[in-house]
Scaffold this motif. Sequence first.
Motif, PDB file in Angstrom:
ATOM      1  N   MET A 152      11.877 -22.651 -22.982  1.00 24.05           N
ATOM      2  CA  MET A 152      13.333 -22.408 -23.013  1.00 24.05           C
ATOM      3  C   MET A 152      13.600 -20.920 -23.188  1.00 24.05           C
ATOM      4  N   ALA A 153      14.431 -20.360 -22.327  1.00 18.92           N
ATOM      5  CA  ALA A 153      14.781 -18.947 -22.406  1.00 18.92           C
ATOM      6  C   ALA A 153      16.077 -18.769 -23.176  1.00 18.92           C
ATOM      7  N   ARG A 154      16.190 -17.625 -23.823  1.00 21.99           N
ATOM      8  CA  ARG A 154      17.435 -17.259 -24.500  1.00 21.99           C
ATOM      9  C   ARG A 154      18.160 -16.274 -23.594  1.00 21.99           C
ATOM     10  N   VAL A 155      19.371 -16.653 -23.175  1.00 20.28           N
ATOM     11  CA  VAL A 155      20.074 -15.934 -22.121  1.00 20.28           C
ATOM     12  C   VAL A 155      21.349 -15.305 -22.670  1.00 20.28           C
ATOM     13  N   LEU A 156      21.568 -14.038 -22.341  1.00 25.22           N
ATOM     14  CA  LEU A 156      22.807 -13.356 -22.683  1.00 25.22           C
ATOM     15  C   LEU A 156      23.715 -13.360 -21.459  1.00 25.22           C
ATOM     16  N   VAL A 157      24.936 -13.862 -21.624  1.00 26.10           N
ATOM     17  CA  VAL A 157      25.930 -13.879 -20.553  1.00 26.10           C
ATOM     18  C   VAL A 157      27.100 -12.993 -20.978  1.00 26.10           C
ATOM     19  N   VAL A 158      27.412 -11.999 -20.169  1.00 26.93           N
ATOM     20  CA  VAL A 158      28.512 -11.071 -20.467  1.00 26.93           C
ATOM     21  C   VAL A 158      29.425 -11.005 -19.247  1.00 26.93           C
ATOM     22  N   ILE A 159      30.622 -11.559 -19.384  1.00 23.72           N
ATOM     23  CA  ILE A 159      31.556 -11.660 -18.269  1.00 23.72           C
ATOM     24  C   ILE A 159      32.870 -10.982 -18.639  1.00 23.72           C
ATOM     25  N   THR A 160      33.458 -10.281 -17.692  1.00 25.99           N
ATOM     26  CA  THR A 160      34.755  -9.642 -17.897  1.00 25.99           C
ATOM     27  C   THR A 160      35.790 -10.681 -18.346  1.00 25.99           C
ATOM     28  N   PRO A 161      36.554 -10.405 -19.403  1.00 26.60           N
ATOM     29  CA  PRO A 161      37.500 -11.393 -19.931  1.00 26.60           C
ATOM     30  C   PRO A 161      38.742 -11.551 -19.068  1.00 26.60           C
ATOM     31  N   ALA A 162      38.554 -12.200 -17.916  1.00 24.40           N
ATOM     32  CA  ALA A 162      39.648 -12.482 -16.994  1.00 24.40           C
ATOM     33  C   ALA A 162      39.397 -13.845 -16.378  1.00 24.40           C
ATOM     34  N   GLU A 163      40.477 -14.596 -16.144  1.00 23.92           N
ATOM     35  CA  GLU A 163      40.371 -15.966 -15.621  1.00 23.92           C
ATOM     36  C   GLU A 163      39.454 -16.052 -14.401  1.00 23.92           C
ATOM     37  N   GLY A 164      39.678 -15.142 -13.450  1.00 19.14           N
ATOM     38  CA  GLY A 164      38.949 -15.202 -12.194  1.00 19.14           C
ATOM     39  C   GLY A 164      37.486 -14.857 -12.305  1.00 19.14           C
ATOM     40  N   PRO A 192      42.520  -6.592 -25.765  1.00 16.81           N
ATOM     41  CA  PRO A 192      43.895  -7.100 -25.640  1.00 16.81           C
ATOM     42  C   PRO A 192      43.999  -8.249 -24.642  1.00 16.81           C
ATOM     43  N   GLN A 193      44.664  -9.324 -25.029  1.00 16.12           N
ATOM     44  CA  GLN A 193      44.759 -10.507 -24.178  1.00 16.12           C
ATOM     45  C   GLN A 193      45.503 -10.229 -22.885  1.00 16.12           C
ATOM     46  N   ASP A 194      46.475  -9.330 -22.922  1.00 18.76           N
ATOM     47  CA  ASP A 194      47.277  -9.067 -21.734  1.00 18.76           C
ATOM     48  C   ASP A 194      46.869  -7.770 -21.032  1.00 18.76           C
ATOM     49  N   ALA A 195      45.641  -7.313 -21.264  1.00 24.79           N
ATOM     50  CA  ALA A 195      45.208  -6.018 -20.728  1.00 24.79           C
ATOM     51  C   ALA A 195      45.298  -5.957 -19.210  1.00 24.79           C
ATOM     52  N   PHE A 196      44.926  -7.055 -18.537  1.00 28.19           N
ATOM     53  CA  PHE A 196      44.905  -7.032 -17.079  1.00 28.19           C
ATOM     54  C   PHE A 196      46.306  -7.163 -16.475  1.00 28.19           C
ATOM     55  N   SER A 197      47.297  -7.375 -17.325  1.00 33.27           N
ATOM     56  CA  SER A 197      48.677  -7.397 -16.856  1.00 33.27           C
ATOM     57  C   SER A 197      49.410  -6.104 -17.170  1.00 33.27           C
ATOM     58  N   LEU A 198      49.085  -5.497 -18.331  1.00 28.96           N
ATOM     59  CA  LEU A 198      49.898  -4.391 -18.825  1.00 28.96           C
ATOM     60  C   LEU A 198      49.171  -3.060 -18.917  1.00 28.96           C
ATOM     61  N   ASP A 199      47.870  -3.069 -19.129  1.00 33.73           N
ATOM     62  CA  ASP A 199      47.148  -1.819 -19.317  1.00 33.73           C
ATOM     63  C   ASP A 199      47.203  -0.968 -18.045  1.00 33.73           C
ATOM     64  N   PRO A 200      47.588   0.298 -18.147  1.00 33.90           N
ATOM     65  CA  PRO A 200      47.742   1.123 -16.937  1.00 33.90           C
ATOM     66  C   PRO A 200      46.449   1.341 -16.165  1.00 33.90           C
ATOM     67  N   VAL A 201      45.308   1.243 -16.814  1.00 33.89           N
ATOM     68  CA  VAL A 201      44.029   1.403 -16.119  1.00 33.89           C
ATOM     69  C   VAL A 201      43.570   0.091 -15.501  1.00 33.89           C
ATOM     70  N   LEU A 202      43.801  -1.010 -16.204  1.00 37.54           N
ATOM     71  CA  LEU A 202      43.255  -2.301 -15.784  1.00 37.54           C
ATOM     72  C   LEU A 202      44.199  -3.139 -14.925  1.00 37.54           C
ATOM     73  N   LYS A 203      45.489  -2.919 -15.036  1.00 34.82           N
ATOM     74  CA  LYS A 203      46.408  -3.809 -14.327  1.00 34.82           C
ATOM     75  C   LYS A 203      46.189  -3.695 -12.817  1.00 34.82           C
ATOM     76  N   PRO A 204      46.340  -4.800 -12.112  1.00 33.36           N
ATOM     77  CA  PRO A 204      46.052  -4.810 -10.676  1.00 33.36           C
ATOM     78  C   PRO A 204      46.859  -3.775  -9.911  1.00 33.36           C
ATOM     79  N   GLN A 205      46.215  -3.191  -8.930  1.00 32.85           N
ATOM     80  CA  GLN A 205      46.892  -2.222  -8.075  1.00 32.85           C
ATOM     81  C   GLN A 205      46.275  -2.263  -6.679  1.00 32.85           C
ATOM     82  N   GLU A 206      46.944  -1.617  -5.757  1.00 31.30           N
ATOM     83  CA  GLU A 206      46.397  -1.492  -4.411  1.00 31.30           C
ATOM     84  C   GLU A 206      45.512  -0.249  -4.376  1.00 31.30           C
TER      85      GLU A 206
END
Length: 415
Positions: free
Chosen positions: A1-13, A57-71
């Motif tokens: 049995m292996a011990r596995v580290l999983v690190v995923i960006t905290p976003a639904e998608g 921050p829970q709403d970082a991908f909606s409000l943070d100026p660096v992280l919020k979605p953009q074109e």
Amino acid sequence: MARVLVVITPAEGHVNPSLGLVTQLIDSGEEIVYVCTEEYRSRIEQTGALLITYPFPQDAFSLDPVLKPQEYTHPYQFIYMMVGGIIQRIIPEVLRVIENQKFDYLIFDSLMGWGGTILAEKLAIPAVCSVASFAFVNPLGAGEGMQEMDTNTKELYDATMKITRALAQEFQVSIPAIEEIPVHAGELKLVYTSRYFQPQADQLDDRFIFTGPSIIPRQDAQTFSFERLRERYPQTVYIAMGTILNKNLDFYQLCFEAFGDLPVNVVLSSGKYTDMEPLADQIPSNFIVMPYIAQLEMLQHTDVFITHAGMNSTSEALYYNVPLVMIPLTSDQPLVANRVQELGAGITLNKYQLSVAVMREALLEVLSNPSYKQQACIIGESLRQAGGYKRAAKMIMSHMASIDRNVSNTKLFNK
């Protein structure tokens, strides 16, 4: 049995596609330590993984100026978001909360880019990259070319490399070139789509493993009476614009005007945090509006899906053979929508040119023209045949076992 580290960006998608894989790895005997944020505790712990959290921050991908979605019109914009918004904020926190722990291998989110390489190098373990969108042959915005260096892009370059050099010094790792930061690192790259659906798949080597979308039932989904639908009209349209950009009441009002008099059921998922009260008296009788709907179940009763063309939503629809009307808003959504339209499974609308007539015409075209459904079925079959999270887990474990055998053989040879 292996011990596995999983690190995923905290976003639904990004979290949602990993859940089936994690569940299957645990069922196959692996021990999973999943590092993410408190927001995703319930669904991660349902897999059987041990969750370790860090503040974000829970709403970082909606409000943070660096992280919020953009074109993204230049790749440096996307790379700066990765470095300044994700790597700089998350990788040090991950190393802090797992300090002195040992792992056999790492699964990290592709949006962390070079950050995954830092983790693997500091922990001295092999890594698998989890790619929740298409595998990028080029970073987002690369259509404009990497060669142009006006004042704005020069400032982006300088800001990105300043953070990169500081992180490299902090963690005593090599400084990458800016073009290397977004590259899908890791010995394997797990892509949650099919080779058929992936654009430019011929440019990706066999380290890219295409296993299709990770379709796993959600335990926290709200129940819905699908019998209600067929009692009203034979066809059903489902509208959902994702979890980050779903608060546009003007768009919902446009949907009411465009589809309110059509002889179809229209189910609108407005989002848990969207206040629909200002539109309450405008909802047409053929609409059912709910803050949250079990999307996987809903898609199995849907004839056309109106969506922002997020990778998860698009893949889930196509998995169930549902054609689409797509209104891409930001990030990778134009790329996803273009691929669907290229393969004939849907129509893409320009978000800046929406009108009652445009939306109505697009919906009626997809509802009435069987070719869209036929092409959706072809893509759907490719996704279902890709093997899903069970094949993904099997291939990862097999690869890691082969590494262990090679290491063991090397040690014996050197004795």
